[in-house]
Design an enzyme around this catalytic site. Structure first.
Site, PDB file in Angstrom:
ATOM      1  N   THR A 281      53.030  -1.599 -29.513  1.00  0.00           N
ATOM      2  CA  THR A 281      54.033  -2.430 -28.840  1.00  0.00           C
ATOM      3  C   THR A 281      55.308  -1.604 -28.685  1.00  0.00           C
ATOM      4  O   THR A 281      55.558  -0.693 -29.464  1.00  0.00           O
ATOM      5  CB  THR A 281      54.294  -3.664 -29.726  1.00  0.00           C
TER       6      THR A 281
ATOM      7  N   ARG B 147      45.929 -16.558 -27.234  1.00  0.00           N
ATOM      8  CA  ARG B 147      46.771 -16.209 -28.397  1.00  0.00           C
ATOM      9  C   ARG B 147      48.193 -15.875 -27.940  1.00  0.00           C
ATOM     10  O   ARG B 147      48.410 -15.200 -26.958  1.00  0.00           O
ATOM     11  CB  ARG B 147      46.182 -14.984 -29.109  1.00  0.00           C
TER      12      ARG B 147
ATOM     13  N   ASP C 289      54.010 -12.426 -31.116  1.00  0.00           N
ATOM     14  CA  ASP C 289      55.419 -12.633 -31.471  1.00  0.00           C
ATOM     15  C   ASP C 289      56.387 -12.104 -30.423  1.00  0.00           C
ATOM     16  O   ASP C 289      57.569 -12.471 -30.409  1.00  0.00           O
ATOM     17  CB  ASP C 289      55.723 -11.891 -32.779  1.00  0.00           C
TER      18      ASP C 289
ATOM     19  N   THR D  28      57.380  -5.084 -34.294  1.00  0.00           N
ATOM     20  CA  THR D  28      55.989  -4.772 -33.986  1.00  0.00           C
ATOM     21  C   THR D  28      55.172  -5.117 -35.224  1.00  0.00           C
ATOM     22  O   THR D  28      55.722  -5.323 -36.291  1.00  0.00           O
ATOM     23  CB  THR D  28      55.826  -3.283 -33.598  1.00  0.00           C
ATOM     24  N   GLY D  29      53.852  -5.205 -35.057  1.00  0.00           N
ATOM     25  CA  GLY D  29      52.999  -5.543 -36.192  1.00  0.00           C
ATOM     26  C   GLY D  29      52.105  -6.713 -35.844  1.00  0.00           C
ATOM     27  O   GLY D  29      51.842  -6.976 -34.675  1.00  0.00           O
ATOM     28  N   VAL D  30      51.636  -7.415 -36.866  1.00  0.00           N
ATOM     29  CA  VAL D  30      50.747  -8.552 -36.633  1.00  0.00           C
ATOM     30  C   VAL D  30      51.599  -9.755 -36.206  1.00  0.00           C
ATOM     31  O   VAL D  30      52.409 -10.266 -36.990  1.00  0.00           O
ATOM     32  CB  VAL D  30      49.928  -8.869 -37.904  1.00  0.00           C
ATOM     33  N   GLY D  31      51.399 -10.179 -34.961  1.00  0.00           N
ATOM     34  CA  GLY D  31      52.221 -11.240 -34.386  1.00  0.00           C
ATOM     35  C   GLY D  31      52.315 -12.477 -35.257  1.00  0.00           C
ATOM     36  O   GLY D  31      53.398 -13.061 -35.423  1.00  0.00           O
TER      37      GLY D  31
HETATM   38  N1  ASP Z   1      53.031  -7.657 -32.287  1.00  0.00           N
HETATM   39  C1  ASP Z   1      51.933  -7.432 -31.382  1.00  0.00           C
HETATM   40  C2  ASP Z   1      51.011  -8.612 -31.423  1.00  0.00           C
HETATM   41  O1  ASP Z   1      50.685  -9.108 -32.460  1.00  0.00           O
HETATM   42  C3  ASP Z   1      51.138  -6.205 -31.631  1.00  0.00           C
HETATM   43  C4  ASP Z   1      51.878  -4.969 -32.044  1.00  0.00           C
HETATM   44  O2  ASP Z   1      53.052  -5.021 -32.316  1.00  0.00           O
HETATM   45  O3  ASP Z   1      51.240  -3.897 -32.107  1.00  0.00           O
HETATM   46  O4  ASP Z   1      50.582  -9.017 -30.389  1.00  0.00           O
END
Ligand code: ASP
Length: 280
Positions: free
Chosen positions: A154, A182, A185, A203-206
């Site tokens: 992201t 889905r 975030d 960034t990371g797990v939404g």
């Molecule tokens: N935050 C993003 C999501 O969960 C993915 C990412 O940041 O790599 O869609």
């Protein structure tokens, strides 16, 4: 003037040295180019300008090169927030446009500023955003081989302009293989937030970022008087309580940068006109 950008996460074990160097170089080029732009533009205009370039770079998981969802389609999300007017606009699960961040920008002047799915796609077409397929062969190959795309990320940007105004923008191709529908975030205030004190892009797990209200909490803590480091550290401590997976770049109105990640390291770069810093 200050500028910080990110390109998601980086894992030493799954990224080649070649890709790492390519990302460092891409971030440097986009950051310096955007800093020049900031000389004569607002923070709001600049974060959009920077994120557009990150979307256009195949190395990152936003715009061109986005991840493919479980039904074989690409759906992207992007948002922008202006810290002075507190306006937030975004698109969620938009398809077949080149730059989702530009559609989010266009929505800024409307009352209905966050659009999803079909509505977002129709708005884009009605506003002359041409049909564009952001898929690249590498992502299709990974999808067909049921491989999680390694090393993509992201993207986001936070800028502080000459007048002291802050803006933040974030754009994502999602996590890959997700259920259609889905909501990540990236087009929520948990993933992208700005006020007069600071700007944050995550960034990371939404799902973890939304549960941890990461960007919003940092922003609120700073408006309640926390220093940047204390605001970020407390928020990430609360995220760790449920093993949340996230990273954030933060920039405050005094010009301080901060970045934090819960697991691996963030792919980021910052510049203040003198000092350039890039992830190692
Ligand atoms: N935050 C993003 C999501 O969960 C993915 C990412 O940041 O790599 O869609």
């Amino acid at each position: 003037m200050k500028l910080i950008i990110h390109g998601g996460f980086f894992s030493e074990s799954s990224t080649s040295l070649e890709t790492k160097i390519a990302k460092q170089e891409a971030l440097k080029r986009i950051l310096l180019n955007s800093y020049d732009f900031l000389e004569s533009h607002s923070a709001l205009e600049t974060v959009i300008y920077a994120v557009e370039q990150l979307e256009d770079d195949l190395l990152f998981n936003a715009g061109i090169g986005s991840q493919i969802q479980s039904d074989g389609k690409i759906r992207m999300s992007a948002s922008v927030m202006d810290g002075s007017s507190k306006k937030f606009s975004g698109v969620i699960n938009i398809e077949n446009v080149k730059n989702p961040i530009r559609v989010a920008e266009r929505l800024m002047s409307y009352d209905d500023r966050v659009l999803g799915g079909e509505g977002a796609i129709k708005f884009a077409r009605d506003n002359d955003f041409a049909e564009f397929n952001p898929e690249i062969p590498q992502r299709r190959l990974e999808f067909e081989e049921k491989l999680k795309s390694l090393g993509t990320g992201t993207v986001g940007c936070v800028a502080l302009d000459k007048t002291g105004k802050i803006a933040a923008a974030t754009s994502t191709g999602g996590k890959g293989f997700e259920m259609p529908g889905r909501i990540s975030d990236s087009a929520t205030t948990a993933g992208n937030y700005a006020n007069e004190f600071c700007g944050i892009s995550c960034t990371g797990v939404g799902e973890d970022i939304v549960s941890g209200a990461v960007a919003t909490k940092i922003g609120i803590r700073m408006s309640d008087g926390f220093e940047i480091g204390a605001a970020v550290e407390k928020t990430f401590k609360e995220l760790a309580e449920f093993d949340g997976f996230a990273g954030a770049i933060v920039l405050d109105a005094k010009g301080n940068f901060y970045h934090q990640d819960s697991h691996p390291s963030m792919v980021f770069a910052s510049y203040d006109g003198e000092k350039f810093e890039v992830f190692r």
